[in-house]
Motif scaffolding. Structure first.
Motif, PDB file in Angstrom:
ATOM      1  N   ASP A 104      25.271  69.006 -15.995  1.00 34.09           N
ATOM      2  CA  ASP A 104      25.900  70.134 -15.300  1.00 34.09           C
ATOM      3  C   ASP A 104      27.026  69.559 -14.443  1.00 34.09           C
ATOM      4  O   ASP A 104      26.805  69.099 -13.329  1.00 34.09           O
ATOM      5  N   ASP A 105      28.244  69.580 -14.984  1.00 37.39           N
ATOM      6  CA  ASP A 105      29.373  68.964 -14.294  1.00 37.39           C
ATOM      7  C   ASP A 105      30.433  69.979 -13.866  1.00 37.39           C
ATOM      8  O   ASP A 105      31.552  69.623 -13.533  1.00 37.39           O
ATOM      9  N   THR A 133      32.102  72.372 -11.317  1.00 35.88           N
ATOM     10  CA  THR A 133      32.196  72.556  -9.882  1.00 35.88           C
ATOM     11  C   THR A 133      32.938  73.855  -9.605  1.00 35.88           C
ATOM     12  O   THR A 133      34.042  74.065 -10.107  1.00 35.88           O
ATOM     13  N   ARG A 143      37.027  77.239 -10.214  1.00 41.12           N
ATOM     14  CA  ARG A 143      36.314  76.114 -10.843  1.00 41.12           C
ATOM     15  C   ARG A 143      37.323  75.186 -11.491  1.00 41.12           C
ATOM     16  O   ARG A 143      38.444  75.568 -11.804  1.00 41.12           O
ATOM     17  N   SER A 145      37.813  72.673 -17.898  1.00 41.19           N
ATOM     18  CA  SER A 145      37.126  71.843 -18.894  1.00 41.19           C
ATOM     19  C   SER A 145      38.197  70.960 -19.544  1.00 41.19           C
ATOM     20  O   SER A 145      39.403  71.173 -19.337  1.00 41.19           O
TER      21      SER A 145
END
Length: 156
Positions: free
Chosen positions: A17-18, A20, A37, A40
């Motif tokens: 779970d990266d 933020t 956030r 990706s």
């Protein structure tokens, strides 16, 4: 080469779970909170492609160079980074022009958080600010690509 004990495998990396997400208060929008956030890897590549253009070199005949298309770069990033409480995007890429017409100070505040969470380098941020020189490339340089037509991502 010795592989250390506990090194991550594919399942570990893909399962990490990266993501933020950071709340940002925007006084210009009634003091309400916006969730931002980090990008990706795919979203970052799409954003970078959307702000780069390939054109004939102005200094080297027969070669091409990559130049930054700074037009609405902040909003192009923010449509990918502003999310709802479930972490899903609230904007499509096509809404970047409308978002770009909002208060510049508010957008700048959100952009600063989005760029930090996305790991954008100082050089990339300076380029958006207009403080960098043109980067040159040969025929193998990436070409500009149209902005992705991704719809907001479904919540997971």
């Amino acid at each position: 080469m010795m592989i250390p004990d506990g090194a991550m495998g594919a399942a570990d990396i893909l399962g990490a779970d990266d993501v933020t997400i950071e709340p940002v208060t925007v006084p210009e929008w009634g003091g309400r909170t916006v969730l931002v956030r980090g990008l990706s890897g795919t979203e970052r590549d799409d954003w970078e492609a959307s702000i780069r253009q390939l054109r004939p070199s102005l200094t080297k005949k027969g070669e091409q160079e990559i130049v930054l298309n700074q037009s609405n770069a902040r909003a192009k990033l923010l449509v990918k980074c502003i999310v709802n409480a479930e972490g899903g995007r609230v904007f499509t890429d096509q809404q970047a022009p409308a978002l770009g017409r909002k208060n510049g100070k508010a957008l700048d505040r959100l952009y600063d958080v989005a760029s930090r969470l996305s790991g954008l380098s100082d050089e990339e941020e300076e380029a958006i600010e207009g403080n960098s020189e043109t980067t040159e490339g040969g025929d193998d340089s990436p070409s500009s690509s149209p902005e992705s037509s991704d719809a907001p991502e479904p919540s997971s």
